[in-house]
Design an enzyme around this catalytic site. Sequence first.
Site, PDB file in Angstrom:
ATOM      1  N   SER A 140     -16.217   2.744  58.809  1.00  0.00           N
ATOM      2  CA  SER A 140     -15.346   3.770  59.382  1.00  0.00           C
ATOM      3  C   SER A 140     -16.092   4.641  60.389  1.00  0.00           C
ATOM      4  O   SER A 140     -17.323   4.697  60.415  1.00  0.00           O
ATOM      5  CB  SER A 140     -14.771   4.669  58.290  1.00  0.00           C
ATOM      6  OG  SER A 140     -14.160   3.908  57.284  1.00  0.00           O
TER       7      SER A 140
HETATM    8  N1  SAH Z   1     -16.083   2.573  53.115  1.00  0.00           N
HETATM    9  C1  SAH Z   1     -16.560   1.482  53.950  1.00  0.00           C
HETATM   10  C2  SAH Z   1     -15.545   1.019  54.982  1.00  0.00           C
HETATM   11  C3  SAH Z   1     -14.454   0.341  54.357  1.00  0.00           C
HETATM   12  S1  SAH Z   1     -13.493  -0.790  55.272  1.00  0.00           S
HETATM   13  C4  SAH Z   1     -17.862   1.805  54.625  1.00  0.00           C
HETATM   14  O1  SAH Z   1     -18.364   2.931  54.470  1.00  0.00           O
HETATM   15  O2  SAH Z   1     -18.405   0.927  55.288  1.00  0.00           O
HETATM   16  C5  SAH Z   1     -12.408  -1.151  53.909  1.00  0.00           C
HETATM   17  C6  SAH Z   1     -12.992  -2.051  52.879  1.00  0.00           C
HETATM   18  O3  SAH Z   1     -12.046  -2.112  51.805  1.00  0.00           O
HETATM   19  C7  SAH Z   1     -13.200  -3.483  53.347  1.00  0.00           C
HETATM   20  O4  SAH Z   1     -14.510  -3.877  53.129  1.00  0.00           O
HETATM   21  C8  SAH Z   1     -12.223  -4.281  52.491  1.00  0.00           C
HETATM   22  O5  SAH Z   1     -12.688  -5.570  52.161  1.00  0.00           O
HETATM   23  C9  SAH Z   1     -12.089  -3.404  51.257  1.00  0.00           C
HETATM   24  N2  SAH Z   1     -10.882  -3.607  50.458  1.00  0.00           N
HETATM   25  C10 SAH Z   1      -9.634  -3.898  50.892  1.00  0.00           C
HETATM   26  N3  SAH Z   1      -8.785  -3.984  49.851  1.00  0.00           N
HETATM   27  C11 SAH Z   1      -9.513  -3.726  48.726  1.00  0.00           C
HETATM   28  C12 SAH Z   1      -9.203  -3.682  47.339  1.00  0.00           C
HETATM   29  N4  SAH Z   1      -7.959  -3.917  46.875  1.00  0.00           N
HETATM   30  N5  SAH Z   1     -10.199  -3.384  46.471  1.00  0.00           N
HETATM   31  C13 SAH Z   1     -11.471  -3.143  46.912  1.00  0.00           C
HETATM   32  N6  SAH Z   1     -11.818  -3.201  48.211  1.00  0.00           N
HETATM   33  C14 SAH Z   1     -10.850  -3.478  49.113  1.00  0.00           C
END
Ligand code: SAH
Length: 219
Positions: free
Chosen positions: A70
């Site tokens: 993000s």
């Molecule tokens: N917080 C992260 C950015 C997240 S991007 C950072 O600091 O880099 C969102 C992430 O959520 C992705 O890696 C995606 O694979 C994950 N994601 C999506 N759906 C999810 C779910 N149901 N449970 C856990 N992770 C999930």
Amino acid sequence: MSNRQKIDAMLQTIEVECSFTKGFTGRSSLLPEVMEAMRLVERQNFVPSILRPMAYENSPLPIGDGQTISQPFIVALMTDLLCPEKENVILEVGAGSGYQAAILSLLVRQVYTIEIIPALAHRAMELLQRLGYGNVEVRPGDGYHGLPEHAPFDGIIVTAAASHVPPALKEQLKPGGKLIIPVGQPYMPQELLVLEKDQQGMFSSRNVLPVSFVPLTRA
Ligand code: SAH
């Protein structure tokens, strides 16, 4: 420019964006301890090496598997909205690169973070361990169901866009706790929500800012 200068510039950009969005968020500046954590965690370690020169720009960056780390301002804002305290245990859904979890780890006692893509979960786990973030535990799996064995949590932060607030996450929040989550349709602007659970277990909800996150997927 040295890394130090790049990080200082990133912090200044966060402050500027904070004042631009004040009308939405009600926050003209973020908690000093949150800004300090943003200063200490080196974002360059959480992006692919080819993107390192851009690591301190205020934009999301690809991290592989179609996912993104993000934007620094959003990481800082979401962390601030949680009002983290030293003794807190926090759950993150969407570990991605592990960057948000690293920021939180400097502010609270324990962070659990769930990641649905096994390769990303594994990479984040290894990286956080190697960098010495010992109070973060990465769990592969579907965060829609939370993490019942470590509930309840002082705060929960979801970093992927959900169509609705997952009921399990509301259940796993302590009274007095906050749940920060982007809610809306995939690939459209979503609303960043702050839900607060009172001592009677009742929720109040506040829209903070239009945001754009990758979708919360289901196992
Ligand atoms: N917080 C992260 C950015 C997240 S991007 C950072 O600091 O880099 C969102 C992430 O959520 C992705 O890696 C995606 O694979 C994950 N994601 C999506 N759906 C999810 C779910 N149901 N449970 C856990 N992770 C999930």
